[in-house]
Design an enzyme around this catalytic site. Structure first.
Site, PDB file in Angstrom:
ATOM      1  N   TYR B 288      -9.470   8.337 -11.278  1.00 38.96           N
ATOM      2  CA  TYR B 288      -8.568   7.178 -11.301  1.00 38.96           C
ATOM      3  C   TYR B 288      -7.901   7.076 -12.672  1.00 38.96           C
ATOM      4  O   TYR B 288      -8.569   6.925 -13.696  1.00 38.96           O
ATOM      5  CB  TYR B 288      -9.368   5.910 -11.011  1.00 38.96           C
ATOM      6  CG  TYR B 288      -8.535   4.737 -10.556  1.00 38.96           C
ATOM      7  CD1 TYR B 288      -8.240   4.555  -9.209  1.00 38.96           C
ATOM      8  CD2 TYR B 288      -8.059   3.800 -11.462  1.00 38.96           C
ATOM      9  CE1 TYR B 288      -7.499   3.475  -8.778  1.00 38.96           C
ATOM     10  CE2 TYR B 288      -7.308   2.710 -11.034  1.00 38.96           C
ATOM     11  CZ  TYR B 288      -7.036   2.562  -9.685  1.00 38.96           C
ATOM     12  OH  TYR B 288      -6.297   1.481  -9.264  1.00 38.96           O
ATOM     13  N   TYR B 338       1.681   5.214  -7.705  1.00 39.40           N
ATOM     14  CA  TYR B 338       0.552   4.296  -7.893  1.00 39.40           C
ATOM     15  C   TYR B 338       0.404   3.467  -6.633  1.00 39.40           C
ATOM     16  O   TYR B 338       1.081   2.466  -6.439  1.00 39.40           O
ATOM     17  CB  TYR B 338       0.801   3.389  -9.110  1.00 39.40           C
ATOM     18  CG  TYR B 338      -0.255   2.318  -9.312  1.00 39.40           C
ATOM     19  CD1 TYR B 338      -1.422   2.581 -10.012  1.00 39.40           C
ATOM     20  CD2 TYR B 338      -0.075   1.025  -8.801  1.00 39.40           C
ATOM     21  CE1 TYR B 338      -2.379   1.599 -10.196  1.00 39.40           C
ATOM     22  CE2 TYR B 338      -1.030   0.035  -8.985  1.00 39.40           C
ATOM     23  CZ  TYR B 338      -2.181   0.327  -9.686  1.00 39.40           C
ATOM     24  OH  TYR B 338      -3.130  -0.642  -9.868  1.00 39.40           O
TER      25      TYR B 338
END
Lengths: 137, 386
Positions: B288, B338
């Site tokens: 991440y 994103y």
């Protein structure tokens, strides 16, 4: 941009803390069982799980543990070049505050700092810190 | 005894990634679900479970209403935003292996650029009381809040902004050859990184920060037995874990000794490896990357290298395609899009199907993590049929 409302939300768990700032006191919690001092407010001691505690006023001195200078803040209410720091209080707990300095680069990890209070809204005061000057320390 | 391996991802779907979708969050999600069902060779009426994030504006009932789903037997929403994305897959798999549901859609639809922009922070709203201990000091955005931890990491391990820049350069290199990526054909140099403006000094330059995107993504989770008969076969869940450590505070993990570490990711890693895998078994890692420093800190937290060693691990090229541990082969959230980490799960599935733009040869185990700075989650996916 409009200034953010600088007003805490009062809950049953943090009322003592914000009420303390009205009297210009930074109140921490001292566990009645293991005597650990804690912040931010929680109803139970993370170390011994006791729910019995007593408010104690912070000594007012600390050391910078980490510090940054936000350069792209979503609000201009805080000015530019302000410092947000993690401060290790002499009492034990860690605390978030701004650190006042003529030059933000003077705020370094390990810098000694001292407490003062900044007036916000509805009679509350915000615990703040400034660099301890060499001459006065 | 059933295990995670009895659950698989059978289908993936997404909308285009953009900066202005012109459609609602809900419409993005239902399109992604439709595409994912088609990919899995299944029909809307096969769905009996729905899982999303608690921050998704389209809760399961609104999706069920829009899609005319009459018999949903399992629904859930995982907390902590991007940190709960792998946990959403874990929830779906748990429902499948226990029989609570048979076909579960995991979905996330967000206009993350044209509507709610997480990078803008909480502004005037101090909706969470504990945030006042920080927000009243102008500590308002994820970039600002997390930088206090990262600064301490830099201090303790002698890590520099240029070390973080190396992550951004690799991510943009991977994105540059991925046609799905927003930054397709737009690699950067370390000089570009160092000259991009400060967002939080001396921690994050602009090019350390993930982008903002609009888009919807869905995954179809069902039994591995059923997934084997789907058009693209079964991508099994090999391991899954959430992680929550002591004194965790969303984006404000300041009040503990582990400030320069990622104890939530350490818990996830330890639990994933307990399933019988070890770091050297991982062929591709999707870590991440809300902010580039967290890629480095996760390499250490997950045991790919020791504390303070990640800067050298990155400099030696291990995280590039062709290296020992290719990381964020799609360009990650710094380079592709994103969608709160969901696009990383799609990349993991593509790598295991052999259909990734930047395909890693013989990829059999892909790790995906979610959420440094928040309570976290992680999964390992595999194409090994066993």
């Amino acid at each position: 941009m409009s200034a953010p409302v600088r007003l805490p939300i009062i809950t049953d768990d943090n009322r003592f803390y914000w009420e303390g700032t009205r009297e210009e006191q930074l109140l921490l919690q001292r566990c009645d069982e293991c005597e650990e001092i804690r912040h931010p407010p929680t109803p139970s001691c993370p170390t011994c799980r006791s729910v019995k505690w007593t408010p104690v006023a912070a000594d007012g001195h600390g050391t910078v543990y980490s510090a940054v200078i936000p350069r792209h803040a979503p609000s201009d209410a805080f000015g530019s070049g302000y410092v947000v720091a993690l401060i290790d209080l002499a009492d034990g707990p860690r605390f978030v505050a701004n650190v006042d300095a003529l030059d933000p680069y003077d705020v370094k990890i390990g810098s000694p700092v001292e407490l003062y209070f900044q007036t916000i809204e509805n009679g509350y005061h915000l615990p703040q810190f400034r660099l301890v000057r060499e001459a006065s320390s | 005894v059933s295990s995670w391996r009895d659950a698989s991802i059978a289908g993936i779907g997404r909308t285009p990634y953009s900066k202005r979708s012109g459609r609602s969050n809900l419409e993005l999600s239902i399109e992604a679900i439709r595409v994912a069902l088609n990919d899995a060779g299944l029909q809307h009426d096969d769905l009996d479970g729905l899982v999303t994030s608690v921050v998704d504006t389209s809760d399961p009932s609104t999706v069920a209403e829009s899609l005319g789903l009459d018999t949903i037997r399992y629904f859930a929403a995982t907390p902590y935003g991007g940190g709960g994305i792998c946990a959403a897959v874990q929830e779906a798999a748990a429902a499948v292996v226990t029989g609570a549901a048979s076909v579960v859609a995991v979905y996330r639809g967000m206009n993350g650029r044209s509507q709610l922009r997480y990078g803008q922070g909480y502004g005037d709203v101090q909706s969470v009381p504990y945030m006042a201990y920080s927000s009243l000091y102008g500590n308002l955005t994820p970039a600002q809040q997390l930088s206090l931890n990262i600064r301490r990491y830099m201090h303790e391990f002698g890590v520099t902004s240029a070390d973080f820049g190396a992550i951004s350069v690799v991510s943009r290199k991977h994105a540059s050859t991925n046609p799905d990526a927003y930054f397709y054909q737009q690699p950067i140099t370390l000089e570009d990184h160092q000259s991009s403006r400060w967002i939080v000094e001396p921690v994050l330059h602009l090019l350390d920060c993930c982008m903002e995107s609009d888009g919807g993504i869905a995954l179809i989770v069902c039994s591995s037995e059923r997934a084997r008969d789907s058009p693209h076969g079964a991508i099994r869940l090999a391991a899954a874990s959430q992680g929550l450590s002591g004194k965790a505070r969303l984006m404000m993990n300041y009040y503990r000794d582990t400030v320069p570490r990622l104890p939530e990711i350490e818990i996830v890693g330890a639990n994933l490896w307990r399933a019988g895998l070890k770091p050297s078994d991982i062929d591709v890692a999707i870590l991440y990357d809300n902010f580039s420093p967290f890629v480095m800190m996760q390499l250490e937290a997950l045991g790919f290298c020791g504390p303070g060693e990640a800067k050298d691990f990155v400099r030696e090229g291990h995280i590039e395609i062709g290296g020992g541990l290719p990381v964020n082969t799609n360009g990650g959230m710094l380079g592709e899009a994103y969608i709160h980490g969901m696009n990383g799960i799609l990349e993991a599935v593509r790598q295991l199907r052999g259909s990734a733009a930047n395909q890693v040869a013989d990829a059999h185990h892909v790790l995906v993590t979610a959420g440094p700075g928040t309570p976290a989650s992680g999964i390992v996916l595999t194409n090994v049929d066993a």
